[in-house]
Each structure stands twice: as structure tokens, then as C-alpha cells.
Design an enzyme around this catalytic site. Sequence first.
Site: not given
Length: 342
Positions: A157, A235, A333
Site C-alpha cells: 500500500r 479502508s 491509508e
Amino acid sequence: MLGAYTTLGLGGPAREFVEARTAEQLVSLVADADRKVVPTLILGGGSNLVVADEGFDGLVIRVATRGVTVKRDGGQALVTVQAGEDWDPLVARAVEEGWSGIECLSGIPGLVGSTPIQNVGAYGQEVAETIRCVRAYDRKTRQVVDLEARQCGFSYRDSAFKRDLSRHVVLGVTYALDLSEMSGKIAYKELAARLGVELGESVPARRAREAVLELRRSKGMVLDPSDPDTRSAGSFFTNPILQPEAAAELEARAPGHPRWEMPGGAVKVPAAWLIEQAGFPKGYQRGPVRISTKHTLALTNPDGEGTTAALLALAREVRDGVREKFGVTLVNEPVLAGIDLL
């Protein structure tokens, strides 16, 4: 109001707002703003963005570039896509055309330009596996550059683009996709169970896409105006990767906790498990915002009546609760514009 351009529906006004419909226009707008030292926010699909209630005191450039070109390279299709193209229609086209490698990334909202920044991933796939090249405007050298995958610094990520959001503006991405109607090897246990196959097996890509969409819908992760749980930024926290010492500390606090083994003795821990075990169940609410009723990692603005301040207060409460119980600090995130999670 910038909230109208985000999936959370949160965020105040921009001092100035423009759309870039070509890569050349995008470069020109950014270069001009840099010369004038004007703060700039590059806006994509708004699905991974949290904007301050006060808005953004600068220039917001919405990426609206379009275009897809395809050429064959041996057993692969090289698919070059402008940054402003929507991601999921590209995945749908890939499955339809027999291009394999991104089918498990179905249903993810947002634009193509954001995929290398976040190294978008889900259900055992991530775009780093298929990206051949990223075309970007380098704001430091003031040149358009073509960066091979190895130059992009991809990790879980994360990417070189994300680690320095102020440097590059993604203009387009070239994906190398296998010419096959079969999926890549299924590498995620939940997806394998839904498909009724063993890990490492392949299935028709169309079937993999359908299964992923079913799973994402069950978690409120496919945009749906009728589902308030989809009014989120996906998320909110990444799954933490703990180095051996921190992993040992967590094991002492929570023996037998779920994990994925990583190289070098590190472990990746499901953030959703940490959140729930720290006392924050699905549907946990603070004023007008809450944790999704379907997916613990998503923080939502279910009635559209929330504020960014309220969302960040909930995020801090969750982060601090997990840290107090497990000694693990969760990291957000989504990109935060004009705010931070301190």
C-alpha cells in the site's frame, strides 16, 4: 464544496477549482501553479481522500483525462491508460477482452492515476505486479518522465509517489496483462473459499471478478448510493507490518493472534482484528460518523451529516485504543488534505 467530489461527502471549498482534460493541460496547470508558488491539490476520484472542513486554500486540479491504448507484446497486452480513466471499468474491460492480472482488483473506486500511488491491492493482487511503466510530471525537474516499475518504490500500500506526494503528478499508467481468460493464481484465503478452490489455483477471470464483487458488496466496499456504509474512503487503516521485536511483543499481549508471515521474521496483522479486539465493533458510532456496519476498517459518514473533524476524532479514538491495548500504532491509508491525524 470539495465534499461533492469525495466518496465520504466531506470537505469544504477550494479557493480555486479547475479540470484538466488532457495530460498536456494537467502539466501546464501544475507547472504554472508551481511557478506562482500556489498550494495545489490533485483530485482524482476522491475515494481515498479526506479533506478538511475548512476546505483547501489553494488550487484544486481535478484530473479528467481520458484514453486507453493497447498493443500486444508476446503473450501480454500492454494497456496504457490516462490517469483520469475510472479504474473499475478498466478491470471490467480487461476481463471481457481476456487480459488477466487485475481481476481481483474489481470494484475498487477511484481513477487509474491513483493506483500506482497507493499500490492499490486487494484479495491477493496488487497493481505493482502488473505495472510496466508510469508516466508522470516531475515537479522537481519540471519534466515528463517515464518510470519503470522498479523505479516506483512499490511496497505494501505504498510507493515512491505516496512517500513524496508533492513531487510527481501521475499522467498515465501502462499495465502488462497476460493474454488469458483465466485469472492469476488465487492467493487470498477468503476468495479461494468463496470460489471453492485451493490457494494457488486459477479460475476463469470472469468468475474471479464476480466473486470479488460479491465479497466487496458484503462489506460495503462497492459504491452504492442506497448503502450508507459505502459513504467512506474505503479502508481507513492499513494492516500493520511488524518487525520481529514488535511482533514478539504483540504475541505476548495476544497469543495466537491472526497474522501473515512476512520475510525476515516480520508479520502482517489484520487491522480489522486489532480494532474489534480493542473494543470497536462494526457499527460503533460517535455522533454523526461511525465504523461501517459491514467492515471494521471503514469509517463512514452514513447520513451525510458528518464533519471531517468528527471523522478524525473517531479515527484517533480507534487508533489510540488499539495502541493502548496492543502497542501497535495504526496508520491511515487515505490521503489527508489540509489536516492530519496527530
